[in-house]
Design an enzyme around this catalytic site. Structure first.
Site, PDB file in Angstrom:
ATOM      1  N   GLY A  14      -5.118 -22.405 -23.033  1.00 25.52           N
ATOM      2  CA  GLY A  14      -4.436 -22.335 -21.742  1.00 25.52           C
ATOM      3  C   GLY A  14      -2.941 -22.616 -21.759  1.00 25.52           C
ATOM      4  O   GLY A  14      -2.362 -22.934 -20.714  1.00 25.52           O
ATOM      5  N   SER A  15      -2.278 -22.448 -22.908  1.00 23.00           N
ATOM      6  CA  SER A  15      -0.821 -22.694 -22.896  1.00 23.00           C
ATOM      7  C   SER A  15      -0.098 -21.634 -22.062  1.00 23.00           C
ATOM      8  O   SER A  15       0.903 -21.927 -21.408  1.00 23.00           O
ATOM      9  CB  SER A  15      -0.255 -22.757 -24.323  1.00 23.00           C
ATOM     10  OG  SER A  15      -0.317 -21.496 -24.939  1.00 23.00           O
ATOM     11  N   ARG A  70     -22.802  -7.555 -20.598  1.00 19.30           N
ATOM     12  CA  ARG A  70     -21.383  -7.626 -20.202  1.00 19.30           C
ATOM     13  C   ARG A  70     -21.177  -7.146 -18.763  1.00 19.30           C
ATOM     14  O   ARG A  70     -20.371  -7.691 -18.022  1.00 19.30           O
ATOM     15  CB  ARG A  70     -20.520  -6.772 -21.140  1.00 19.30           C
ATOM     16  CG  ARG A  70     -20.398  -7.324 -22.528  1.00 19.30           C
ATOM     17  CD  ARG A  70     -19.381  -6.541 -23.358  1.00 19.30           C
ATOM     18  NE  ARG A  70     -19.456  -6.952 -24.755  1.00 19.30           N
ATOM     19  CZ  ARG A  70     -18.839  -8.023 -25.255  1.00 19.30           C
ATOM     20  NH1 ARG A  70     -18.087  -8.773 -24.493  1.00 19.30           N
ATOM     21  NH2 ARG A  70     -18.962  -8.339 -26.523  1.00 19.30           N
ATOM     22  N   MET A  95     -10.721 -14.142 -23.629  1.00 19.37           N
ATOM     23  CA  MET A  95     -11.218 -13.523 -24.855  1.00 19.37           C
ATOM     24  C   MET A  95     -12.591 -12.868 -24.655  1.00 19.37           C
ATOM     25  O   MET A  95     -13.565 -13.202 -25.337  1.00 19.37           O
ATOM     26  CB  MET A  95     -11.267 -14.577 -25.981  1.00 19.37           C
ATOM     27  CG  MET A  95      -9.938 -15.271 -26.223  1.00 19.37           C
ATOM     28  SD  MET A  95      -8.544 -14.141 -26.463  1.00 19.37           S
ATOM     29  CE  MET A  95      -8.756 -13.761 -28.191  1.00 19.37           C
ATOM     30  N   ILE A  97     -14.465  -8.924 -24.026  1.00 17.41           N
ATOM     31  CA  ILE A  97     -14.315  -7.473 -23.923  1.00 17.41           C
ATOM     32  C   ILE A  97     -14.840  -7.080 -22.552  1.00 17.41           C
ATOM     33  O   ILE A  97     -15.959  -7.454 -22.171  1.00 17.41           O
ATOM     34  CB  ILE A  97     -15.092  -6.764 -25.050  1.00 17.41           C
ATOM     35  CG1 ILE A  97     -14.418  -7.066 -26.388  1.00 17.41           C
ATOM     36  CG2 ILE A  97     -15.163  -5.257 -24.800  1.00 17.41           C
ATOM     37  CD1 ILE A  97     -15.156  -6.560 -27.608  1.00 17.41           C
ATOM     38  N   ASN A 110      -2.816  -7.735 -19.271  1.00 21.73           N
ATOM     39  CA  ASN A 110      -3.269  -8.557 -20.391  1.00 21.73           C
ATOM     40  C   ASN A 110      -2.099  -8.857 -21.329  1.00 21.73           C
ATOM     41  O   ASN A 110      -1.215  -8.024 -21.526  1.00 21.73           O
ATOM     42  CB  ASN A 110      -4.357  -7.809 -21.171  1.00 21.73           C
ATOM     43  CG  ASN A 110      -4.903  -8.622 -22.332  1.00 21.73           C
ATOM     44  OD1 ASN A 110      -5.202  -9.815 -22.190  1.00 21.73           O
ATOM     45  ND2 ASN A 110      -5.034  -8.007 -23.505  1.00 21.73           N
ATOM     46  N   HIS A 112      -0.994  -9.680 -25.178  1.00 18.54           N
ATOM     47  CA  HIS A 112      -1.534  -9.456 -26.521  1.00 18.54           C
ATOM     48  C   HIS A 112      -0.493  -9.836 -27.580  1.00 18.54           C
ATOM     49  O   HIS A 112       0.665  -9.413 -27.494  1.00 18.54           O
ATOM     50  CB  HIS A 112      -1.956  -7.988 -26.694  1.00 18.54           C
ATOM     51  CG  HIS A 112      -2.664  -7.766 -27.986  1.00 18.54           C
ATOM     52  ND1 HIS A 112      -3.978  -8.145 -28.179  1.00 18.54           N
ATOM     53  CD2 HIS A 112      -2.230  -7.263 -29.164  1.00 18.54           C
ATOM     54  CE1 HIS A 112      -4.328  -7.861 -29.428  1.00 18.54           C
ATOM     55  NE2 HIS A 112      -3.288  -7.325 -30.044  1.00 18.54           N
ATOM     56  N   SER A 139       2.994  -8.073 -26.624  1.00 19.65           N
ATOM     57  CA  SER A 139       2.961  -6.999 -25.612  1.00 19.65           C
ATOM     58  C   SER A 139       2.241  -7.485 -24.354  1.00 19.65           C
ATOM     59  O   SER A 139       1.333  -8.307 -24.427  1.00 19.65           O
ATOM     60  CB  SER A 139       2.168  -5.789 -26.133  1.00 19.65           C
ATOM     61  OG  SER A 139       2.658  -5.338 -27.367  1.00 19.65           O
ATOM     62  N   ASP A 148      -7.290  -3.337 -25.464  1.00 24.06           N
ATOM     63  CA  ASP A 148      -5.855  -3.449 -25.805  1.00 24.06           C
ATOM     64  C   ASP A 148      -5.126  -2.105 -25.836  1.00 24.06           C
ATOM     65  O   ASP A 148      -4.203  -1.904 -26.638  1.00 24.06           O
ATOM     66  CB  ASP A 148      -5.686  -4.159 -27.168  1.00 24.06           C
ATOM     67  CG  ASP A 148      -6.244  -5.570 -27.144  1.00 24.06           C
ATOM     68  OD1 ASP A 148      -6.203  -6.206 -26.081  1.00 24.06           O
ATOM     69  OD2 ASP A 148      -6.729  -6.026 -28.188  1.00 24.06           O
ATOM     70  N   GLU A 176       5.425 -15.389 -25.870  1.00 24.91           N
ATOM     71  CA  GLU A 176       4.393 -15.177 -24.839  1.00 24.91           C
ATOM     72  C   GLU A 176       4.683 -15.989 -23.579  1.00 24.91           C
ATOM     73  O   GLU A 176       4.531 -15.483 -22.463  1.00 24.91           O
ATOM     74  CB  GLU A 176       3.022 -15.614 -25.379  1.00 24.91           C
ATOM     75  CG  GLU A 176       2.448 -14.674 -26.396  1.00 24.91           C
ATOM     76  CD  GLU A 176       1.047 -15.058 -26.807  1.00 24.91           C
ATOM     77  OE1 GLU A 176       0.262 -14.151 -27.085  1.00 24.91           O
ATOM     78  OE2 GLU A 176       0.725 -16.265 -26.863  1.00 24.91           O
TER      79      GLU A 176
HETATM   80  C1  GRF Z   1      -2.532 -15.865 -26.909  1.00 23.91           C
HETATM   81  O1  GRF Z   1      -1.970 -15.741 -28.183  1.00 23.91           O
HETATM   82  C2  GRF Z   1      -2.846 -14.534 -26.307  1.00 23.91           C
HETATM   83  O2  GRF Z   1      -1.957 -13.528 -26.662  1.00 23.91           O
HETATM   84  C3  GRF Z   1      -4.199 -14.263 -26.916  1.00 23.91           C
HETATM   85  O3  GRF Z   1      -4.853 -15.498 -26.877  1.00 23.91           O
HETATM   86  C4  GRF Z   1      -3.900 -16.547 -26.974  1.00 23.91           C
HETATM   87  C5  GRF Z   1      -4.134 -17.487 -25.828  1.00 23.91           C
HETATM   88  O4  GRF Z   1      -3.406 -18.670 -25.961  1.00 23.91           O
HETATM   89  N1  GRF Z   1      -4.865 -13.200 -26.214  1.00 23.91           N
HETATM   90  P1  GRF Z   1      -3.428 -19.769 -24.809  1.00 23.91           P
HETATM   91  O5  GRF Z   1      -4.894 -20.046 -24.474  1.00 23.91           O
HETATM   92  O6  GRF Z   1      -2.709 -19.214 -23.618  1.00 23.91           O
HETATM   93  O7  GRF Z   1      -2.762 -20.978 -25.382  1.00 23.91           O
END
Ligand code: GRF
Length: 190
Positions: A14-15, A70, A95, A97, A110, A112, A139, A148, A176
């Site tokens: 969750g950063s 799903r 995370m 699909i 999203n 990535h 991205s 993706d 990010e």
């Molecule tokens: C990030 O690197 C994002 O691009 C990927 O998962 C990671 C999530 O990091 N899809 P966080 O949970 O937001 O710290």
């Protein structure tokens, strides 16, 4: 004053969620206020839930393990999102699909950790590091039913220099934490 509501979906650390909360929640950009009105996580032990609570935000847990397929999981996500009436859904480290049940019914972006269309999938940081490319990157793209692969909205790259894996990963996360909030502002507060 206009308010734009967003939902953020995440799965673990969750950063990026925290970057969005700090930079955007209840803040105004070009006269438009952004409000996080829904948080969804598929993992009850995710650290992101603790991070959100620090800012007074509660997370709805919808565990994928409670569903046999799903599509059923996605259906419940869509119902919850529709009832919150948000303007944009943000996948920040979510995370899972997603099937067309989700992708065809929700306007979502999203994050990535690579320069798409290179290194799709869950191991993008490691695979991009292990490649012989001299640049890495991040991205943000629209979510479509192919993993993706939706239209790219924003991208940033950086030079490899002599970074080891830890420094490579750190650089990606630093980018990010900037690019995702910026993209949300760009989409909602023109
Ligand atoms: C990030 O690197 C994002 O691009 C990927 O998962 C990671 C999530 O990091 N899809 P966080 O949970 O937001 O710290």
């Amino acid at each position: 004053m206009k308010t734009k509501k967003i939902a953020v979906l995440f799965s673990s650390n969750g950063s990026n969620l925290e970057a969005i909360i700090k930079k955007l929640h209840n803040k105004r950009f070009n006269g438009t206020k952004i409000k996080i009105s829904l948080l969804i996580c598929n993992n009850k032990n995710a650290f992101g839930i603790v991070r959100a609570r620090k800012y007074g935000l509660e997370t709805t847990i919808i565990s994928h393990e409670d569903f046999t397929c799903r599509q059923e999981f996605d259906k419940v996500l869509v119902e919850k999102i529709k009832s919150a009436n948000v303007d944009l859904v943000v996948l920040a480290g979510f995370m899972r699909i997603l099937t067309p049940v989700f992708c065809d019914n929700v306007r979502a972006i999203n994050l990535h950790p690579s320069i798409l269309p290179l290194f799709k999938g869950a191991n993008a940081i490691k695979e991009s590091f292990q490649s012989d490319m001299q640049i890495g990157g991040v991205s943000v793209h629209w979510v479509s039913s192919e993993l993706d692969s939706g239209k790219i909205i924003a991208q940033r790259s950086f030079k490899r220099k002599n970074r080891d894996f830890k420094a490579w990963e750190k650089k990606i996360h630093a980018i990010e934490h900037k690019i995702l909030p910026k993209t949300i502002i760009k989409l909602l507060c023109k």
